[in-house]
Design an enzyme around this catalytic site. Structure first.
Site, short mmCIF file in Angstrom:
data_model
loop_
_atom_site.label_atom_id
_atom_site.label_comp_id
_atom_site.label_asym_id
_atom_site.label_seq_id
_atom_site.Cartn_x
_atom_site.Cartn_y
_atom_site.Cartn_z
CG MET A 83 14.87 5.80 49.53
SD MET A 83 14.91 7.32 48.63
CE MET A 83 16.52 7.61 48.12
N PRO A 84 13.91 2.49 50.98
CG PRO A 84 12.39 1.31 52.29
CD PRO A 84 13.05 2.64 52.15
CE1 TYR A 85 12.68 2.43 42.14
CE2 TYR A 85 13.65 0.25 41.96
CZ TYR A 85 12.99 1.32 41.39
OH TYR A 85 12.61 1.27 40.07
CB VAL A 133 11.11 5.10 45.80
CG1 VAL A 133 10.82 5.25 44.32
CG2 VAL A 133 11.71 6.36 46.39
#
Length: 73
Positions: free
Chosen positions: A1-3, A41
């Site tokens: 999940m990249p932020y 995100v």
């Protein structure tokens, strides 16, 4: 999940421009790294120019110094 956190000075970026940044970063992560857009995100923080420094100066002073250098050329 990249932020991804984008920080910009608070100088009138529109909702449309912010949406384009969010979509562009999300698309870039999908294209380059194969990341799922549904789990990517992106946040945008807007910082007052008085709280942003560059080259040892408040950003507005830095910009003024750069503009002065350009006019001297």
């Amino acid at each position: 999940m990249p932020y991804v956190n984008i920080r910009i000075t608070r100088e009138g970026a529109t909702a449309e421009q912010k949406a384009e940044l969010i979509g562009g970063v999300t698309g870039l992560l999908e294209r380059v790294l194969g990341k799922n857009p549904a789990t990517t995100v992106v946040t945008i923080d807007e910082v007052e120019t008085a709280n942003w420094g560059l080259g040892g100066l408040p950003v507005l002073d830095y910009r003024a110094a750069q503009a002065a250098k350009e006019t001297q050329r």
